[in-house]
Design an enzyme around this catalytic site. Structure first.
Site, short mmCIF file in Angstrom:
data_model
loop_
_atom_site.label_atom_id
_atom_site.label_comp_id
_atom_site.label_asym_id
_atom_site.label_seq_id
_atom_site.Cartn_x
_atom_site.Cartn_y
_atom_site.Cartn_z
N LEU A 190 11.53 -20.27 -4.97
CA LEU A 190 10.53 -19.40 -4.34
C LEU A 190 9.22 -19.56 -5.09
O LEU A 190 9.19 -19.51 -6.32
CB LEU A 190 10.97 -17.93 -4.41
CG LEU A 190 9.93 -16.89 -3.98
CD1 LEU A 190 9.72 -16.92 -2.46
CD2 LEU A 190 10.34 -15.48 -4.40
N HIS B 226 2.50 3.41 -9.14
CA HIS B 226 2.39 1.96 -9.41
C HIS B 226 3.64 1.46 -10.14
O HIS B 226 4.12 0.36 -9.89
CB HIS B 226 1.14 1.66 -10.21
CG HIS B 226 -0.13 1.96 -9.46
ND1 HIS B 226 -0.30 1.61 -8.14
CD2 HIS B 226 -1.27 2.62 -9.83
CE1 HIS B 226 -1.49 2.02 -7.73
NE2 HIS B 226 -2.10 2.64 -8.72
N ASP C 208 0.82 -1.21 0.00
CA ASP C 208 0.00 0.00 0.00
C ASP C 208 0.86 1.27 0.00
O ASP C 208 1.93 1.29 0.61
CB ASP C 208 -0.90 -0.03 1.25
CG ASP C 208 -2.05 0.94 1.13
OD1 ASP C 208 -2.31 1.45 0.01
OD2 ASP C 208 -2.71 1.21 2.15
C1 FPP Z 1 -1.92 0.07 -3.39
O1 FPP Z 1 -1.48 1.41 -3.34
C2 FPP Z 1 -1.34 -0.59 -4.55
C3 FPP Z 1 -2.05 -1.14 -5.60
C4 FPP Z 1 -3.51 -1.15 -5.68
C5 FPP Z 1 -1.36 -1.76 -6.74
C6 FPP Z 1 -0.19 -2.65 -6.45
C7 FPP Z 1 0.58 -2.85 -7.69
C8 FPP Z 1 1.92 -2.81 -7.80
C9 FPP Z 1 2.82 -2.62 -6.63
C10 FPP Z 1 2.59 -2.88 -9.11
C11 FPP Z 1 2.72 -4.14 -9.87
C12 FPP Z 1 2.77 -5.43 -9.18
C13 FPP Z 1 2.98 -6.66 -9.78
C14 FPP Z 1 3.11 -7.84 -8.92
C15 FPP Z 1 3.08 -6.87 -11.25
P1 FPP Z 1 -2.55 2.57 -3.46
O2 FPP Z 1 -2.72 2.93 -4.90
O3 FPP Z 1 -3.82 2.20 -2.77
O4 FPP Z 1 -1.82 3.75 -2.69
P2 FPP Z 1 -2.51 4.90 -1.81
O5 FPP Z 1 -3.10 4.21 -0.61
O6 FPP Z 1 -1.34 5.76 -1.45
O7 FPP Z 1 -3.52 5.58 -2.66
#
Ligand code: FPP
Length: 250
Positions: A133, A39, A22
């Site tokens: 892994l 992201h 997050d």
């Molecule tokens: C949450 O942060 C994150 C996500 C919804 C997306 C997670 C994706 C990645 C880390 C990239 C790609 C991963 C793979 C495995 C290919 P948020 O957007 O909710 O952040 P915020 O709380 O600050 O708004």
């Protein structure tokens, strides 16, 4: 070397780590960038965590990349995330093969675009022979969805006369969950300062040690990971028993 390098001590390394990554959006906003830039930066932290898991001898890693609820995000953000997944899979699969990582996806695939589904299947097939892994990526996944699909599968078998309702126990349900056959996570990590499970592995996290930190996901590096592992090693896992009983068990 990290100040809390578990490889330099007798620290117990968790065999299965589950992560809610997050804070990508906030990371980008603080830099005056679009959420989608967060992201992309988040993906680099994924790569680093996979490498460090291999280094530390973690056997399984489950990452929450996109939840059932994330479909409600703005269309352009969802689009960029889906595109990022496709690109990442096409680009990283050789590296995963080299590192001995077996990649699998959990979640509701029917909701994903055919192009992404194809890239997922292809990367799963290409890494199927690896065992160093086990990497599970949850995409379009929800803990409640997982329980519902397991219940539906059981109901189908009861209806067809293959399963006796009286014989349904915890093992019968667990065997139909997305992570069937995989040891339950020992350590759960959530970055970004929120303290909740957000519909992640609801069944599987029943006895998992929970670790929360304020670091935003793109900034979460090997030292932060080692700090989480070190804290895990200091926890007493009782699984419903008392400390005294645990001591007696040796
Ligand atoms: C949450 O942060 C994150 C996500 C919804 C997306 C997670 C994706 C990645 C880390 C990239 C790609 C991963 C793979 C495995 C290919 P948020 O957007 O909710 O952040 P915020 O709380 O600050 O708004």
């Amino acid at each position: 070397m990290s100040s809390q390098d578990p490889s330099k001590s007798s620290v117990v390394v968790p065999q299965h780590v589950a992560v809610i990554m997050d804070g990508n959006g906030r990371w980008a906003k603080r830099r005056g960038q679009r959420r989608t830039a967060g992201h992309r930066a988040g993906f680099k932290a994924v790569r680093s965590m996979v490498e460090h898991s291999v280094r530390r001898g973690v056997g399984a890693l489950t990452l929450f990349a996109f939840s059932s609820e994330n479909w409600r995000r703005p269309e352009d953000e969802v689009g960029v995330l889906m595109q990022l997944f496709v690109e990442a899979l096409q680009r990283e699969v050789d590296e995963l093969v080299e590192q001995g990582v077996r990649l699998r996806f959990i979640g509701e695939r029917e909701r994903l675009a055919p192009r992404l589904r194809e890239a997922m299947t292809n990367s799963e097939q290409r890494t199927a022979g690896n065992a160093r892994l086990q990497l599970f990526v949850a995409v379009s996944y929800g803990g409640r969805w997982d329980l519902v699909q397991a219940a539906r599968s059981l109901a189908r078998d009861v209806h067809a006369g293959r399963v006796d309702p009286a014989a349904i126990d915890e093992n019968a349900l667990a065997a139909r969950l997305s992570l069937a056959g995989v040891a339950e996570p020992d350590l759960f990590i959530r970055t970004g300062g929120e303290h909740r499970l957000s519909n992640f592995l609801l069944w599987n996290l029943a006895y998992t040690e929970l670790y929360f930190c304020d670091t935003l996901w793109p900034d979460f590096g090997p030292d932060d990971y080692d700090a989480a592992i070190a804290q895990f090693a200091r926890r007493e896992r009782r699984f419903g028993l008392t400390s005294e009983q645990l001591k007696d068990l040796g």
